[in-house]
Write a protein that holds these residues in place. Structure first.
Motif, mmCIF file in Angstrom:
data_model
loop_
_atom_site.group_PDB
_atom_site.id
_atom_site.type_symbol
_atom_site.label_atom_id
_atom_site.label_comp_id
_atom_site.label_asym_id
_atom_site.label_seq_id
_atom_site.Cartn_x
_atom_site.Cartn_y
_atom_site.Cartn_z
ATOM 1 N N SER A 462 -36.438 13.138 29.365
ATOM 2 C CA SER A 462 -36.175 14.581 29.267
ATOM 3 C C SER A 462 -34.985 15.002 30.127
ATOM 4 O O SER A 462 -34.188 15.867 29.725
ATOM 5 N N ASP A 463 -34.844 14.413 31.318
ATOM 6 C CA ASP A 463 -33.706 14.763 32.172
ATOM 7 C C ASP A 463 -32.382 14.327 31.546
ATOM 8 O O ASP A 463 -31.375 15.033 31.645
ATOM 9 N N LEU A 464 -32.385 13.164 30.906
ATOM 10 C CA LEU A 464 -31.167 12.703 30.233
ATOM 11 C C LEU A 464 -30.829 13.633 29.075
ATOM 12 O O LEU A 464 -29.652 13.983 28.865
ATOM 13 N N LYS A 465 -31.845 14.049 28.350
ATOM 14 C CA LYS A 465 -31.620 14.954 27.217
ATOM 15 C C LYS A 465 -31.034 16.280 27.676
ATOM 16 O O LYS A 465 -30.183 16.872 26.997
ATOM 17 N N SER A 466 -31.456 16.760 28.843
ATOM 18 C CA SER A 466 -30.913 18.024 29.347
ATOM 19 C C SER A 466 -29.436 17.895 29.713
ATOM 20 O O SER A 466 -28.693 18.877 29.687
ATOM 21 N N LEU A 467 -29.005 16.675 30.012
ATOM 22 C CA LEU A 467 -27.598 16.460 30.360
ATOM 23 C C LEU A 467 -26.703 16.332 29.130
ATOM 24 O O LEU A 467 -25.563 16.794 29.117
ATOM 25 N N ARG A 482 -26.597 4.703 12.742
ATOM 26 C CA ARG A 482 -27.388 5.501 13.684
ATOM 27 C C ARG A 482 -26.813 5.323 15.086
ATOM 28 O O ARG A 482 -26.376 4.240 15.450
ATOM 29 N N TRP A 483 -26.814 6.400 15.874
ATOM 30 C CA TRP A 483 -26.270 6.341 17.227
ATOM 31 C C TRP A 483 -27.323 6.708 18.267
ATOM 32 O O TRP A 483 -28.297 7.403 17.970
ATOM 33 N N PHE A 484 -27.106 6.225 19.515
ATOM 34 C CA PHE A 484 -28.001 6.492 20.631
ATOM 35 C C PHE A 484 -27.179 6.732 21.893
ATOM 36 O O PHE A 484 -26.133 6.106 22.094
ATOM 37 N N GLU A 485 -27.664 7.629 22.738
ATOM 38 C CA GLU A 485 -27.073 7.791 24.070
ATOM 39 C C GLU A 485 -27.527 6.610 24.920
ATOM 40 O O GLU A 485 -28.723 6.321 25.008
ATOM 41 N N GLY A 486 -26.587 5.914 25.542
ATOM 42 C CA GLY A 486 -26.943 4.745 26.328
ATOM 43 C C GLY A 486 -25.898 4.417 27.368
ATOM 44 O O GLY A 486 -25.079 5.269 27.744
ATOM 45 N N ILE A 487 -25.920 3.188 27.820
ATOM 46 C CA ILE A 487 -24.969 2.726 28.823
ATOM 47 C C ILE A 487 -24.541 1.294 28.512
ATOM 48 O O ILE A 487 -25.252 0.547 27.837
ATOM 49 N N ARG A 530 -16.452 15.242 28.249
ATOM 50 C CA ARG A 530 -17.181 14.842 29.446
ATOM 51 C C ARG A 530 -16.180 14.661 30.587
ATOM 52 O O ARG A 530 -15.571 13.602 30.744
ATOM 53 N N TYR A 531 -16.001 15.699 31.346
ATOM 54 C CA TYR A 531 -15.042 15.665 32.452
ATOM 55 C C TYR A 531 -15.729 15.147 33.716
ATOM 56 O O TYR A 531 -16.837 14.610 33.669
ATOM 57 N N ASN A 532 -15.087 15.329 34.861
ATOM 58 C CA ASN A 532 -15.591 14.739 36.101
ATOM 59 C C ASN A 532 -17.034 15.132 36.416
ATOM 60 O O ASN A 532 -17.856 14.294 36.769
ATOM 61 N N LYS A 533 -17.357 16.426 36.304
ATOM 62 C CA LYS A 533 -18.704 16.862 36.666
ATOM 63 C C LYS A 533 -19.747 16.248 35.743
ATOM 64 O O LYS A 533 -20.786 15.747 36.194
ATOM 65 N N GLN A 534 -19.473 16.284 34.430
ATOM 66 C CA GLN A 534 -20.435 15.750 33.482
ATOM 67 C C GLN A 534 -20.643 14.246 33.692
ATOM 68 O O GLN A 534 -21.775 13.752 33.669
ATOM 69 N N LEU A 535 -19.542 13.520 33.903
ATOM 70 C CA LEU A 535 -19.664 12.080 34.116
ATOM 71 C C LEU A 535 -20.353 11.786 35.442
ATOM 72 O O LEU A 535 -21.152 10.847 35.546
ATOM 73 N N LEU A 538 -24.033 12.203 34.934
ATOM 74 C CA LEU A 538 -24.592 11.097 34.161
ATOM 75 C C LEU A 538 -24.738 9.834 35.013
ATOM 76 O O LEU A 538 -25.761 9.143 34.956
ATOM 77 N N ILE A 539 -23.699 9.533 35.797
ATOM 78 C CA ILE A 539 -23.762 8.354 36.665
ATOM 79 C C ILE A 539 -24.893 8.509 37.679
ATOM 80 O O ILE A 539 -25.653 7.570 37.955
ATOM 81 N N ALA A 540 -25.022 9.722 38.250
ATOM 82 C CA ALA A 540 -26.089 9.966 39.221
ATOM 83 C C ALA A 540 -27.462 9.779 38.566
ATOM 84 O O ALA A 540 -28.386 9.203 39.169
ATOM 85 N N TYR A 541 -27.603 10.272 37.328
ATOM 86 C CA TYR A 541 -28.875 10.120 36.624
ATOM 87 C C TYR A 541 -29.215 8.640 36.430
ATOM 88 O O TYR A 541 -30.317 8.189 36.768
ATOM 89 N N TRP A 542 -28.266 7.892 35.877
ATOM 90 C CA TRP A 542 -28.528 6.482 35.583
ATOM 91 C C TRP A 542 -28.725 5.675 36.861
ATOM 92 O O TRP A 542 -29.516 4.723 36.889
ATOM 93 N N ALA A 543 -28.033 6.050 37.939
ATOM 94 C CA ALA A 543 -28.220 5.354 39.217
ATOM 95 C C ALA A 543 -29.668 5.496 39.676
ATOM 96 O O ALA A 543 -30.292 4.528 40.151
ATOM 97 N N GLY A 544 -30.205 6.697 39.530
ATOM 98 C CA GLY A 544 -31.590 6.917 39.923
ATOM 99 C C GLY A 544 -32.574 6.144 39.077
ATOM 100 O O GLY A 544 -33.564 5.582 39.579
#
Length: 580
Positions: A462-467, A482-487, A530-535, A538-544
């Motif tokens: 849910s937190d990723l979806k909010s981003l 088909r596409w997916f948000e990932g890393i 996806r500029y600096n803040k958005q990226l 996202l990095i902070a989310y995935w790090a956690g």
């Protein structure tokens, strides 16, 4: 091993071992990418500058609006302008660099002034000094280059302590090329910049045309007697590629192999894959080698080459070391830093299982695992088969090949510094551990593994979806795509340790050659803003998520045998400007 393009690919460590046995009979061909670490822009970087200059001069807008050429949105804006012009080349076409260069500055003198400005202040990198070290040892006789810079000559002057040790041949004003080669005035640098770099071949006089043809003939002749390593070169110049293809069709050409070093996960240009395929069909040991950069390749080669005098190289490396650990900034007014997208591996496995048996390369090892239906992770190195998994599964897989040794193999840090078999095994293991522990799906790629939510409807995301607003979908007009948000994740070495590099990505299922362009366009449009803040968010989310609260990550979660166990730190790496 065949890559995605269908042509042979070998790992960087495999190439380093082959090169160490054949170095005395291998030439080098350097492109602009080999000079990147020295501060010289690559052809690809200059192409975006050309597009920027055309856009600014014709649209008459503020330079600030398109100043950041690394920004996907800026690139999309510039490319849209180029496409609308109707008379400019399409991306990645062989003449893109040359056509854009002439479109921006039709006058040859202006082009030379531009290039002189780009080369000003450039100094040899570690890679150039390492190459000169091989030259001094007689392990590199000829370097061909499409570059203007004097970096090879400067490196030789430093290593040889003389400006006369290197024989230089260039297109303009050089006579007696055949005699120079016959006299074997090694080491030698041959500059092939007469066609697209200094002036277009169609604009040269008859004398230069003849000289270019003569250099091409000499290049082809030497390819019949020596192997060739190509690095930092895209393959855009028809005159050079035509010569290499003609050589590859000759019986006995490239007797010590033809190795094309290529950065990143993208495919080489079609002319490159055609060259490798032509050479392989003619019985030549020809392959693409995926690398990080010229510097890392040369470090690997120097490490495996015995008997070198590395006094100058070691001193140079010590002088140029500009990276050191610094405390984590604290408070609200800490010193300025740049956040990086890498997480430290705080714990990695110290050993794995080693099996000696009668089995050949990596492909055969993978086939054996598939045939046995066992849940193990494997790789093939010189020491034998390395594996993680239950001992019963490992024995079941390789007993048909006659196991002669079954013991432990240490995972040593010095082999983590380059793309070794051990590092590849650890990357596969940590990706498997992340996927298993964190409910992610895994797509294994040659250099970057892709991870994305196994169930996008799970409240876990849910937190990723909010981003990012949406976690999956279907590309319009392509119901099969088909596409997916990932890393994307990979392992890198820096600061004497391993890091997990994390890159937010759009991951596709159902991708084919026919819908590849649609996937690329969709991914660009989806991430362009996806500029600096958005990226950063996202990095902070995935790090956690990836750090798993500091808990262990287990690749297989087995009760017996040897498992690969990791711990990831949750604080990403950061960089600050060094103080002189």
């Amino acid at each position: 091993m065949a890559g995605e393009s269908g042509i042979a690919e070998v790992d960087a460590d495999d190439f380093a071992r082959r090169y160490s046995m054949r170095a005395a009979n291998i030439m080098w061909l350097l492109g602009a990418g080999a000079s990147a670490a020295a501060g010289v822009p690559t052809a690809g970087e200059m192409i975006w500058e050309f597009k920027q200059q055309l856009f600014l001069s014709q649209r008459k807008v503020s330079a600030k609006s398109v100043a950041d050429l690394s920004n996907p949105y800026v690139r999309a804006q510039l490319q849209s302008f180029v496409d609308s012009a109707g008379n400019l080349p399409a991306p990645d076409t062989p003449t893109e660099y040359a056509d854009l260069f002439e479109a921006v500055w039709p006058n040859e003198g202006d082009r030379r002034t531009y290039l002189d400005g780009k080369l000003k202040g450039a100094k040899p990198s570690y890679g150039h000094i390492a190459l000169a070290t091989l030259m001094k040892a007689g392990l590199c006789k000829i370097v061909w280059t499409t570059n203007f810079d004097a970096l090879v000559a400067d490196a030789c002057a430093k290593v040889f302590d003389s400006t006369s040790a290197l024989t230089s041949i260039h297109l303009e004003g050089q006579s007696g090329i055949d005699e120079i080669f016959r006299s074997e005035r090694w080491p030698m640098e041959v500059k092939l910049h007469g066609d697209f770099r200094s002036r277009r071949l169609k604009n040269t006089g008859d004398e230069l045309r003849q000289q270019d043809a003569k250099l091409g003939r000499v290049l082809q002749d030497t390819c019949l007697r020596s192997g060739l390593v190509v690095v930092g070169y895209s393959g855009r110049d028809d005159s050079v590629m035509d010569t290499l293809v003609a050589a590859a069709k000759q019986k006995g050409a490239f007797p010590s192999g033809l190795f094309w070093l290529h950065r990143g996960d993208s495919q080489p240009l079609p002319r490159v894959t055609d060259l490798i395929a032509t050479a392989a069909a003619n019985g030549i040991d020809a392959a693409v080698v995926r690398i990080d950069n010229f510097e890392e390749v040369m470090r690997d080669l120097i490490r495996l080459t015995t008997g070198l005098d590395t006094t100058i190289l070691d001193a140079f490396a010590s002088e140029r070391k500009r990276v050191s650990a610094v405390p984590i900034p604290s408070g609200t007014r800490g010193y300025p830093v740049v956040r990086l997208n890498a997480l430290p591996l705080q714990t990695i496995p110290t050993h794995c299982r080693r099996v000696q048996c009668k089995i050949n390369g990596h492909a055969e090892v993978r086939a054996a695992v598939e045939a046995a239906g066992t849940n193990i992770l494997v790789t093939r190195v010189k020491a034998g088969v390395l594996a993680y998994g239950s001992d019963a599964d490992v024995r079941k897989t390789f007993e048909p090949f006659g196991i002669s040794e079954f013991d432990l193999h240490p995972i040593e840090s010095h082999r983590m510094r380059f793309d070794s078999g051990e590092r590849g095994l650890l990357r596969e293991a940590v990706s498997r551990a992340l996927a298993r522990t964190l409910k992610l799906r895994l797509v294994h790629r040659r250099h970057t593994d892709l991870l994305f939510p196994a169930d996008v409807n799970d409240a876990l995301w849910s937190d990723l979806k909010s981003l990012v607003k949406q976690l999956s979908g279907v590309v319009s007009g392509h119901p099969e795509l088909r596409w997916f948000e990932g890393i994307g994740v990979r392992l890198d070495w820096a600061g004497d340790r391993l890091w997990l590099t994390v890159e937010p990505r759009t991951v596709f299922e159902g991708a084919t050659q026919e819908n590849k362009a649609a996937a690329t366009d969709f991914a660009r449009e989806r991430t362009v803003r996806r500029y600096n803040k958005q990226l950063n968010d996202l990095i902070a989310y995935w790090a956690g998520v990836l750090s798993n609260g500091g808990e262990e990550l287990r690749a297989l979660n087995i009760g017996a045998g040897i498992d690969a166990v990791f711990k990831l730190g949750g604080d990403t790496a950061f960089s600050r400007r060094i103080r002189s």
